[in-house]
Write a protein that holds these residues in place. Sequence first.
Motif, PDB file in Angstrom:
ATOM      1  N   VAL A 254     -24.795  89.415 -52.247  1.00 22.23           N
ATOM      2  CA  VAL A 254     -25.799  89.605 -51.203  1.00 22.23           C
ATOM      3  C   VAL A 254     -25.930  88.315 -50.399  1.00 22.23           C
ATOM      4  O   VAL A 254     -26.067  87.236 -50.972  1.00 22.23           O
ATOM      5  N   PRO A 255     -25.910  88.415 -49.066  1.00 16.28           N
ATOM      6  CA  PRO A 255     -26.043  87.209 -48.245  1.00 16.28           C
ATOM      7  C   PRO A 255     -27.470  86.653 -48.294  1.00 16.28           C
ATOM      8  O   PRO A 255     -28.416  87.380 -48.594  1.00 16.28           O
ATOM      9  N   PRO A 256     -27.632  85.363 -48.019  1.00 13.29           N
ATOM     10  CA  PRO A 256     -28.979  84.785 -47.971  1.00 13.29           C
ATOM     11  C   PRO A 256     -29.808  85.449 -46.865  1.00 13.29           C
ATOM     12  O   PRO A 256     -29.290  85.789 -45.807  1.00 13.29           O
ATOM     13  N   GLY A 257     -31.076  85.656 -47.128  1.00 13.60           N
ATOM     14  CA  GLY A 257     -31.957  86.303 -46.160  1.00 13.60           C
ATOM     15  C   GLY A 257     -32.060  87.804 -46.371  1.00 13.60           C
ATOM     16  O   GLY A 257     -32.733  88.500 -45.614  1.00 13.60           O
ATOM     17  N   ILE A 258     -31.406  88.335 -47.410  1.00 10.44           N
ATOM     18  CA  ILE A 258     -31.411  89.769 -47.719  1.00 10.44           C
ATOM     19  C   ILE A 258     -31.895  89.955 -49.150  1.00 10.44           C
ATOM     20  O   ILE A 258     -31.538  89.185 -50.036  1.00 10.44           O
ATOM     21  N   THR A 259     -32.708  90.968 -49.372  1.00 11.66           N
ATOM     22  CA  THR A 259     -33.095  91.378 -50.718  1.00 11.66           C
ATOM     23  C   THR A 259     -32.536  92.766 -50.955  1.00 11.66           C
ATOM     24  O   THR A 259     -32.862  93.712 -50.229  1.00 11.66           O
TER      25      THR A 259
ATOM     26  N   TYR B 108     -31.294  97.890 -48.928  1.00  8.46           N
ATOM     27  CA  TYR B 108     -31.723  96.501 -48.817  1.00  8.46           C
ATOM     28  C   TYR B 108     -32.798  96.344 -47.752  1.00  8.46           C
ATOM     29  O   TYR B 108     -33.046  97.257 -46.962  1.00  8.46           O
ATOM     30  N   VAL B 109     -33.438  95.176 -47.762  1.00  6.36           N
ATOM     31  CA  VAL B 109     -34.368  94.785 -46.701  1.00  6.36           C
ATOM     32  C   VAL B 109     -34.035  93.359 -46.288  1.00  6.36           C
ATOM     33  O   VAL B 109     -33.542  92.569 -47.089  1.00  6.36           O
ATOM     34  N   GLU B 110     -34.295  93.061 -45.033  1.00  2.37           N
ATOM     35  CA  GLU B 110     -34.162  91.691 -44.552  1.00  2.37           C
ATOM     36  C   GLU B 110     -35.459  90.956 -44.889  1.00  2.37           C
ATOM     37  O   GLU B 110     -36.542  91.514 -44.755  1.00  2.37           O
ATOM     38  N   ASP B 111     -35.346  89.703 -45.338  1.00  2.34           N
ATOM     39  CA  ASP B 111     -36.531  88.956 -45.747  1.00  2.34           C
ATOM     40  C   ASP B 111     -37.503  88.721 -44.595  1.00  2.34           C
ATOM     41  O   ASP B 111     -38.715  88.655 -44.806  1.00  2.34           O
ATOM     42  N   ARG B 112     -37.016  88.631 -43.374  1.00  2.00           N
ATOM     43  CA  ARG B 112     -37.899  88.398 -42.232  1.00  2.00           C
ATOM     44  C   ARG B 112     -38.586  89.677 -41.758  1.00  2.00           C
ATOM     45  O   ARG B 112     -39.536  89.630 -40.987  1.00  2.00           O
ATOM     46  N   ASN B 113     -38.106  90.833 -42.186  1.00  2.00           N
ATOM     47  CA  ASN B 113     -38.688  92.121 -41.778  1.00  2.00           C
ATOM     48  C   ASN B 113     -38.686  93.049 -42.989  1.00  2.00           C
ATOM     49  O   ASN B 113     -37.928  94.002 -43.051  1.00  2.00           O
TER      50      ASN B 113
ATOM     51  N   THR C  41     -25.787  88.565 -38.510  1.00  2.00           N
ATOM     52  CA  THR C  41     -25.357  87.261 -39.034  1.00  2.00           C
ATOM     53  C   THR C  41     -25.103  87.314 -40.531  1.00  2.00           C
ATOM     54  O   THR C  41     -24.744  86.300 -41.129  1.00  2.00           O
ATOM     55  N   TYR C  42     -25.293  88.465 -41.150  1.00  2.00           N
ATOM     56  CA  TYR C  42     -25.165  88.605 -42.599  1.00  2.00           C
ATOM     57  C   TYR C  42     -23.759  89.064 -42.978  1.00  2.00           C
ATOM     58  O   TYR C  42     -23.244  90.030 -42.428  1.00  2.00           O
TER      59      TYR C  42
END
Length: 102
Positions: free
Chosen positions: A47-52, A69-74, A94-95
């Motif tokens: 999993v790329p950084p910024g993703i859960t 998944y969800v993006e950490d910023r949204n 960018t992921y």
Amino acid sequence: MCYKNILFFIKIVYKIIAKLMGFLKDLLIGGTAYKAYKATKRPGVMVPPGITMLGMEHEGFGSKWRIHYVEDRNRNVKKSFTITPGTSGRTSGTYKWKFDWY
């Protein structure tokens, strides 16, 4: 005489249906075993950084997997995509995702 022929015919039809149902039951059990076998071949997901990553589920009788998944910023927007054994990576925005198949 006609009554005996009808009974004989009913017995033959019953035996044919019983064999057909046995075959269908075996086919259903075989399909379930095949699906369970395919479900054990899970991909490794980097999993790329910024993703859960929320989870992964097996789809259908093939080797398709759906990644949730969800993006950490949204975090209130859930997203998903499907991968197959030929997939080794994915770029979304960018992921950059990477997948290892065992």
